[in-house]
Design an enzyme around this catalytic site. Structure first.
Site, PDB file in Angstrom:
ATOM      1  N   HIS A 377       3.459 -14.907  10.849  1.00 52.04           N
ATOM      2  CA  HIS A 377       4.378 -13.203  10.871  1.00 52.04           C
ATOM      3  C   HIS A 377       3.838 -11.953  11.038  1.00 52.04           C
ATOM      4  O   HIS A 377       4.206 -10.990  10.757  1.00 52.04           O
ATOM      5  CB  HIS A 377       3.926 -13.613   9.195  1.00 52.04           C
ATOM      6  CG  HIS A 377       5.070 -13.752   7.978  1.00 52.04           C
ATOM      7  ND1 HIS A 377       6.111 -14.109   8.201  1.00 52.04           N
ATOM      8  CD2 HIS A 377       4.899 -15.428   7.825  1.00 52.04           C
ATOM      9  CE1 HIS A 377       6.659 -14.586   6.860  1.00 52.04           C
ATOM     10  NE2 HIS A 377       6.171 -15.498   6.791  1.00 52.04           N
ATOM     11  N   LYS A 568       9.886   0.707   3.468  1.00 50.78           N
ATOM     12  CA  LYS A 568       9.069  -0.414   4.186  1.00 50.78           C
ATOM     13  C   LYS A 568       7.912   0.195   3.880  1.00 50.78           C
ATOM     14  O   LYS A 568       7.357   1.288   3.240  1.00 50.78           O
ATOM     15  CB  LYS A 568       9.590  -0.566   5.205  1.00 50.78           C
ATOM     16  CG  LYS A 568       9.449   0.558   6.367  1.00 50.78           C
ATOM     17  CD  LYS A 568       9.996   0.485   7.689  1.00 50.78           C
ATOM     18  CE  LYS A 568      10.765   0.348   8.209  1.00 50.78           C
ATOM     19  NZ  LYS A 568      11.478  -1.617   8.634  1.00 50.78           N
ATOM     20  N   ARG A 569       6.966  -0.778   3.664  1.00 48.71           N
ATOM     21  CA  ARG A 569       5.654  -0.743   3.426  1.00 48.71           C
ATOM     22  C   ARG A 569       5.070   0.523   4.618  1.00 48.71           C
ATOM     23  O   ARG A 569       5.379   0.623   6.146  1.00 48.71           O
ATOM     24  CB  ARG A 569       4.735  -1.500   3.529  1.00 48.71           C
ATOM     25  CG  ARG A 569       4.708  -2.747   2.131  1.00 48.71           C
ATOM     26  CD  ARG A 569       4.289  -2.130   1.302  1.00 48.71           C
ATOM     27  NE  ARG A 569       2.340  -1.648   1.154  1.00 48.71           N
ATOM     28  CZ  ARG A 569       2.439  -2.352   0.616  1.00 48.71           C
ATOM     29  NH1 ARG A 569       2.360  -3.557   0.010  1.00 48.71           N
ATOM     30  NH2 ARG A 569       0.887  -2.045   0.949  1.00 48.71           N
ATOM     31  N   LYS A 574       5.219   0.925  11.434  1.00 49.63           N
ATOM     32  CA  LYS A 574       6.649   0.961  11.248  1.00 49.63           C
ATOM     33  C   LYS A 574       6.570   2.667  11.736  1.00 49.63           C
ATOM     34  O   LYS A 574       8.242   3.000  11.187  1.00 49.63           O
ATOM     35  CB  LYS A 574       6.596   1.219   9.794  1.00 49.63           C
ATOM     36  CG  LYS A 574       6.132  -0.981   9.916  1.00 49.63           C
ATOM     37  CD  LYS A 574       6.176  -0.836   7.943  1.00 49.63           C
ATOM     38  CE  LYS A 574       6.463  -2.585   7.573  1.00 49.63           C
ATOM     39  NZ  LYS A 574       8.056  -3.145   8.183  1.00 49.63           N
ATOM     40  N   THR A 676      13.010  -7.463   7.633  1.00 47.29           N
ATOM     41  CA  THR A 676      14.531  -8.084   6.646  1.00 47.29           C
ATOM     42  C   THR A 676      14.715  -7.053   6.191  1.00 47.29           C
ATOM     43  O   THR A 676      16.087  -7.065   5.684  1.00 47.29           O
ATOM     44  CB  THR A 676      13.837  -9.029   5.345  1.00 47.29           C
ATOM     45  OG1 THR A 676      12.487  -8.557   5.276  1.00 47.29           O
ATOM     46  CG2 THR A 676      13.450 -10.211   6.620  1.00 47.29           C
ATOM     47  N   LYS A 680      18.602  -6.446   5.139  1.00 46.49           N
ATOM     48  CA  LYS A 680      19.895  -6.023   3.814  1.00 46.49           C
ATOM     49  C   LYS A 680      21.237  -4.842   4.068  1.00 46.49           C
ATOM     50  O   LYS A 680      21.769  -4.583   3.512  1.00 46.49           O
ATOM     51  CB  LYS A 680      18.647  -5.459   2.807  1.00 46.49           C
ATOM     52  CG  LYS A 680      18.174  -6.779   2.877  1.00 46.49           C
ATOM     53  CD  LYS A 680      17.041  -6.487   1.968  1.00 46.49           C
ATOM     54  CE  LYS A 680      15.616  -6.918   1.584  1.00 46.49           C
ATOM     55  NZ  LYS A 680      14.086  -6.906   1.790  1.00 46.49           N
TER      56      LYS A 680
END
Ligand SMILES: *Cc1c(COP(=O)(O)O)cnc(C)c1O
Length: 838
Positions: A377, A568-569, A574, A676, A680
């Site tokens: 992952h 998101k986290r 990110k 992901t 969505k």
């Protein structure tokens, strides 16, 4: 021995032995509800809490799941089919009520029957706590996969841990994250079924010794262990309207009865009872680290506890149905390892086959290496799990012996393939040598698996070229890609009812289980009347999102603004920081009266930071401080608003995805394995602004470059930039970024908290900044401007929105699971048995 006598022949009343299917209509639901509400929970109409109505409704539905669950189990046994076990330390399930209603096709009947009793379904739904047994994408993927496996009628069982405390609840106080324990099961969990009869004993500590078996064969065994009990709790996983109910089995730790009996007899009763706690702590709490190794002993205990209990459970079933012959075990069983967290399973399956069932090494290895499959992952080095050899030696001495033997045999294979290449042996060894030698869990997973997959095309490619290069050279046939997906039941049909109705009306209802049918929407993007209906739905979903932001953040989001969302986290890779730098830039331009910024926008950011991740927590503080300045300035807030939504979780995403216009997917290229959240948002008609990273690349390929806002360096450019990165030069040459840095450095957003953001400023200015924030700023700024200008052209934007949904079919987890099954699992579908006697 069964307590039941066989009365079927002699019974005067045969109807006592057949169970009629429960009614699946509004009256039936009302009857069940009233029974549990009044008789089981003893409540009446004066009760104010919506908790009891929730619980009564949940049990009413559980009854209906139960009868189908048994039929599914029965069919799997009868078919004697090959099965897959999805092993994961995380299952981020969210709420179960609405999902069960949707999949059983009882949503309308239930709404109606509650309404007749004077109850509002929307309120009852809110009473359910999220099952937050995961951190983020990896855990939510496991949950989406279970939904798809049940919908595709594949015999797949999930195995995980029943954490008493899930992902912490996030509060924001004075702009900072505060963590509170999430005691999600405090009021019970109506969806679980305890199965004490399948309890397993899990060994820890102790030592190993040699002994001779009854054939005089020399064997090894693990003795003087401190055992812990693993008690299973089953959760039903309903397929979509197909009567299949699969199982998620979660293990809970309990002390053995004889726990520290020695101390007990010596008279230290309190000490011996206190020691029980130690055993029960194993499943007390989820580790809240996302994409980060934590290295704590308790975590290794959790990993072995899951691996050992699940494998024992599978072997118990095997022996029950097939006896003690393991020759076809690998033909009938497959374990999918969700990252390296359960990778100790490779050694544990070897141990059980040899030590508990008498197999020789070669036979056990043949079975293990044909049974295990591993999903990677992440490429981030800080997430690669390694455990100190000394920890293994103490906690799992027999497992360490087996790992050493696997390694010795493997390295002799490497030596035969590349004679004299000592450096390669060192690189490939399962043991990393050094002052404190470490077991490399990813390597253990690869040696022991017949399949190794990444989770998006770019990610799988980078694995072969980088992290696992030597392994790819050795075993190219093991490597494959399975681009992630999300379930269209929860992430479209359930969370966006108005859009579901429009889709049903426009292209029929087949899309729910065949999402590629969404492509039939594409021609409607050119139909003005259709676009108007699409617009109405988006506006309604934006109004719902607005209400959530108003109630949780106290900030008004006008639905006519562009809704720009990044949830998101919180992690440096990110780049929530890049987002907030852009917000500061917009603020600066508005303050300078430079009004040509395209559509006004509401920026929403949310996500949890790992409690020990100081930089991530500081970024949350910066976002909140900037939001405070922006929202308080009347001249700014008519064009720009900013909010940080606390406690981002599955049930919050169900409101955000449908109400978003612009989806932020802005990680440094090469760092996000797949993503992901991006899928969505796309499914619900948001347009993405993103880098060429993870599944963004595949999203853009499918929706077309005109319907995606691309910016930033590519993964290759990112790698080439390292070593000669000069952020201060970039800042000096870009006035927009220079002004943003000026505001930050002047303390404009921390007037009474001098210097608190220095670590962030220094990070951006560092030539060693791994995330290259300054390098991508200008490209991001220009692309954001383009997005905001495009948004003002309503018809153009609506067309883009429709086309995003239309081309999102590939990102259904049904497609992902069909590929896992085609290439790795090779399972046959199984229909549930007919209704029958109990
Ligand atoms: C989908 C989801 C994630 C994953 O989001 P990414 O943007 O892919 O990191 C994380 N948390 C929750 C609650 C989700 O629903």
């Amino acid at each position: 021995m069964s307590p039941f006598k066989d009365l079927s022949e002699s019974s005067p009343n045969a109807s006592l032995f057949t169970l009629a299917p429960l009614p699946m209509d509004a009256d039936g639901i009302a009857q069940g509800f009233q029974h549990y509400y009044a008789h089981t929970f003893g409540r009446d109409r004066d009760c104010r809490s919506s908790y009891y109505p929730y619980k009564a409704l949940a049990i009413t539905l559980r009854d209906r799941l139960m009868e189908r669950w048994k039929r599914t189990r029965h069919a799997h046994d009868q078919a004697n089919c090959r099965r897959t076990y999805y092993l994961s330390l995380e299952f981020l399930m969210g709420r179960s009520l609405s999902n069960a209603l949707l999949n059983l096709d009882l949503t309308d009947a239930t709404r109606q029957s509650l309404y007749q009793m004077g109850l509002l379904y929307e309120e009852i739904e809110q009473a359910e706590m999220d099952a937050g047994l995961g951190n983020g994408g990896l855990g939510r993927l496991a949950a989406c996969f279970l939904d798809s496996c049940a919908t595709l009628q594949l015999p797949v069982k999930g195995y995980g841990l029943r954490y008493e405390y899930g992902m912490f609840r996030q509060l924001i106080e004075d702009g900072r994250q505060v963590e509170e324990p999430d005691h999600w099961m405090r009021d019970g969990n109506p969806w679980e079924l305890e199965r004490p009869e399948y309890t397993q004993r899990i060994p820890f500590f102790g030592r190993t010794e040699e002994y001779k078996d009854h054939n005089g064969r020399s064997c090894r065994r693990w003795v003087d262990t401190h055992d812990v009990l693993a008690v299973p709790y089953d959760i039903p996983i309903p397929g979509y309207r197909n009567d299949t109910i699969n199982t998620l089995r979660l293990w809970s730790a309990a002390a053995t009865d004889e726990f520290d009996l020695g101390e007990f007899n010596a008279g230290s009763y309190p000490e011996s009872v206190a020691a029980k706690n130690d055993a029960e702590h194993i499943t007390m709490v989820l580790y809240p680290n996302d994409a980060n190794e934590c290295g704590k002993e308790l975590r290794l205990r959790q990993q072995f506890f899951l691996a050992s209990a699940s494998i024992k459970d599978v072997i118990r079933e095997w022996v029950r149905l097939q006896g003690r012959d393991f020759s076809t075990f690998a033909d009938k069983n497959c374990f999918q390892l969700n990252d390296t967290h359960p990778a100790v399973s490779v050694a544990e399956l070897m141990r059980q086959l040899m030590d508990d069932h008498g197999l020789e090494w070669e036979a056990a290895w043949e079975i293990t290496s044909r049974t295990m499959a591993y999903t990677n992952h992440t490429l981030l080095p800080e997430a690669l799990e390694r455990w100190p050899v000394r920890l293994f030696q103490q906690l799992l001495p027999r497992i360490l012996e087996i790992i050493y033997e696997i390694n010795a045999r493997f390295l002799s294979l490497v030596a035969a393939r590349w004679p004299g290449d000592i450096d390669r042996q060192r690189r490939l060894s399962l043991i990393e040598e050094g002052d404190d030698p470490q077991v490399r869990m990813a390597f253990l997973a690869i040696v022991g698996s017949f399949s190794v997959n990444g989770v998006a095309a770019l990610h799988s490619d980078l694995l072969k070229k980088g992290l696992f290069r030597d392994w790819y050279e050795l075993w190219p046939e093991k490597f494959n890609n399975k681009t992630n997906g999300v379930t269209p039941r929860r992430w479209l049909a359930m969370c966006n009812e108005p859009l579901r109705d429009l889709l049903d009306e426009t292209i029929g209802t087949g899309w729910v289980c065949d999402l590629s049918q969404l492509s039939r929407l594409a021609p409607h993007a050119d139909d003005a009347a259709f676009r108007a209906r699409w617009d109405d739905i988006k506006q309604a979903n934006k109004a719902r999102l607005s209400r959530l932001v108003a109630s949780t953040c106290g900030i008004e989001f006008p639905p006519e603004f562009m809704f720009d969302v990044q949830v998101k986290r919180i992690h440096e890779y990110k780049r929530q920081l890049l987002n907030i730098l852009h917000v500061i830039h917009l603020y600066n331009r508005i303050k300078h009266g430079d009004g040509d910024l395209g559509a006004p926008r509401c920026v929403l950011i949310g996500g949890k930071a790992a409690p020990g991740y100081e930089m991530a927590k500081l970024i949350i503080k910066l976002i909140n401080n900037v939001a405070k300045v922006v929202n308080a300035d009347r001249s700014v807030s008519e064009r720009l608003r900013v909010a940080f939504i606390p406690d981002y979780r599955v049930s919050v995403m169900e409101i955000l995805a449908p109400g978003t216009d612009l989806s932020e997917q802005i990680s440094t290229a090469g760092k996000e394995a797949s993503g992901t959240g991006n899928m969505k948002f796309m499914m619900n008609g948001a347009v993405t602004i993103g880098t060429l990273d993870g599944a963004n690349i595949e999203i853009r390929e499918r929706v077309g470059e005109d319907n995606f806002f691309l910016f930033g360096l590519t993964a290759e450019e990112v790698e080439r930039t390292r070593g000669n990165y000069d952020p201060n030069g970039i800042i000096a040459h870009e006035p927009a970024l220079q002004e943003v840095m000026g505001l930050l450095e002047s303390g404009h957003f921390n007037q009474f908290e001098k210097g608190i953001f220095d670590p962030i400023i220094n990070g951006i200015r560092s030539p060693h900044d791994p995330w290259l924030t300054a390098a991508d700023f200008d490209s991001y700024r220009r692309t954001q401007l383009l997005a905001a200008e495009t948004y003002k052209d309503r018809e153009r934007w609506l067309r883009m929105s429709i086309l995003n949904t239309a081309h999102s079919g590939f990102f259904s987890s049904d497609r992902t699971i069909a590929e896992y099954n085609r290439d790795i699992w090779k399972l046959d579908t199984v229909e549930p048995s007919p209704f029958g006697s109990w």
